[in-house]
Design a protein around this motif. Sequence first.
Motif, PDB file in Angstrom:
ATOM      1  N   ALA A 186      20.289   0.887 -28.402  1.00 38.81           N
ATOM      2  CA  ALA A 186      19.476  -0.057 -29.021  1.00 38.81           C
ATOM      3  C   ALA A 186      18.718   1.077 -29.465  1.00 38.81           C
ATOM      4  O   ALA A 186      18.355   1.061 -30.474  1.00 38.81           O
ATOM      5  N   TYR A 187      18.137   1.979 -28.893  1.00 41.57           N
ATOM      6  CA  TYR A 187      17.094   2.472 -29.385  1.00 41.57           C
ATOM      7  C   TYR A 187      17.317   3.351 -30.320  1.00 41.57           C
ATOM      8  O   TYR A 187      16.571   3.478 -31.566  1.00 41.57           O
ATOM      9  N   VAL A 188      18.599   3.997 -29.923  1.00 38.58           N
ATOM     10  CA  VAL A 188      18.933   5.110 -30.949  1.00 38.58           C
ATOM     11  C   VAL A 188      19.302   4.732 -31.686  1.00 38.58           C
ATOM     12  O   VAL A 188      19.280   4.468 -33.638  1.00 38.58           O
ATOM     13  N   GLN A 189      20.559   3.317 -32.214  1.00 38.36           N
ATOM     14  CA  GLN A 189      21.060   2.688 -33.019  1.00 38.36           C
ATOM     15  C   GLN A 189      19.665   1.940 -33.864  1.00 38.36           C
ATOM     16  O   GLN A 189      20.100   2.355 -35.094  1.00 38.36           O
ATOM     17  N   ASN A 190      18.630   1.404 -33.279  1.00 31.18           N
ATOM     18  CA  ASN A 190      17.809   0.361 -33.874  1.00 31.18           C
ATOM     19  C   ASN A 190      16.687   1.974 -35.010  1.00 31.18           C
ATOM     20  O   ASN A 190      16.733   1.398 -36.273  1.00 31.18           O
ATOM     21  N   SER A 191      16.763   3.049 -34.420  1.00 35.03           N
ATOM     22  CA  SER A 191      15.840   4.118 -34.896  1.00 35.03           C
ATOM     23  C   SER A 191      16.253   4.792 -36.320  1.00 35.03           C
ATOM     24  O   SER A 191      15.944   5.042 -37.653  1.00 35.03           O
ATOM     25  N   LEU A 192      17.946   4.772 -35.766  1.00 26.88           N
ATOM     26  CA  LEU A 192      17.666   5.318 -37.057  1.00 26.88           C
ATOM     27  C   LEU A 192      18.255   4.462 -38.024  1.00 26.88           C
ATOM     28  O   LEU A 192      19.088   4.751 -39.844  1.00 26.88           O
ATOM     29  N   ARG A 193      18.571   3.353 -37.711  1.00 30.92           N
ATOM     30  CA  ARG A 193      19.215   2.235 -39.443  1.00 30.92           C
ATOM     31  C   ARG A 193      20.427   2.141 -39.103  1.00 30.92           C
ATOM     32  O   ARG A 193      20.634   1.796 -40.649  1.00 30.92           O
ATOM     33  N   THR A 194      21.466   2.535 -37.945  1.00 31.55           N
ATOM     34  CA  THR A 194      22.616   2.462 -38.589  1.00 31.55           C
ATOM     35  C   THR A 194      23.715   1.129 -39.486  1.00 31.55           C
ATOM     36  O   THR A 194      23.475  -0.011 -38.687  1.00 31.55           O
ATOM     37  N   ARG A 195      23.558   1.331 -40.741  1.00 33.42           N
ATOM     38  CA  ARG A 195      24.132  -0.137 -41.251  1.00 33.42           C
ATOM     39  C   ARG A 195      25.102  -0.420 -39.893  1.00 33.42           C
ATOM     40  O   ARG A 195      25.993   0.050 -39.266  1.00 33.42           O
TER      41      ARG A 195
END
Length: 206
Positions: A186-195
């Motif tokens: 979650a930290y990585v996906q949210n911070s990168l704004r992964t579509r």
Amino acid sequence: MAWDETGDAAARDRQVLGGRERLSFLGEDSLDARHLEAMEQLRLLYGYPEGMPLAPFFANLAHSPEFFAGYMALGVTASTRSALPARVRELAILRTSWLCGAPYAWGEHVHATRERLFSPDEIARITQGAAAGGWDDLDRAVLCAAEELHADAMIGDATWAVLADHLDERQLVELPILVGHYVMTAYVQNSLRTRLTEHGQGLSAR
């Protein structure tokens, strides 16, 4: 105000996904055989079609090949070699993804488990957590474990006692590791704004 204080799924989706992705997407030519094999194992596990393009999250994560390798190794282990029953594993993943307000992880795991492991009603109740009615003792304890880890970085004694009545020692070790892996996700996906992927529906998915 923090996501877990509002519970507004649409607003959280806009917050995480409303801007541009923060990193460029890399292609499969940036990865080596170990990365591609790990992704193939996950594709087979979750029933994704053969030949599907590199998922947005992996196309972001590919910027760090060594971290990609470590992340994928743990992810494949958690998904294919964990001693936890599939329902326990996915219940912990979904509750953790919801608590972290993680549109990508939540939507992907709803898509993978809807009807196969959980009914639409159960998925809706996962958003309410252990306090919702209708759970058996193990389901409720798994939800409590995810909630307590999120709130206090440990599983409380009462919840642990119930888990220990249903899970063996190996499974008890693996449960907090699994939850921690999806907090990191979650930290990585949210911070990168992964579509989202084509079938991803974010936190609105049920």
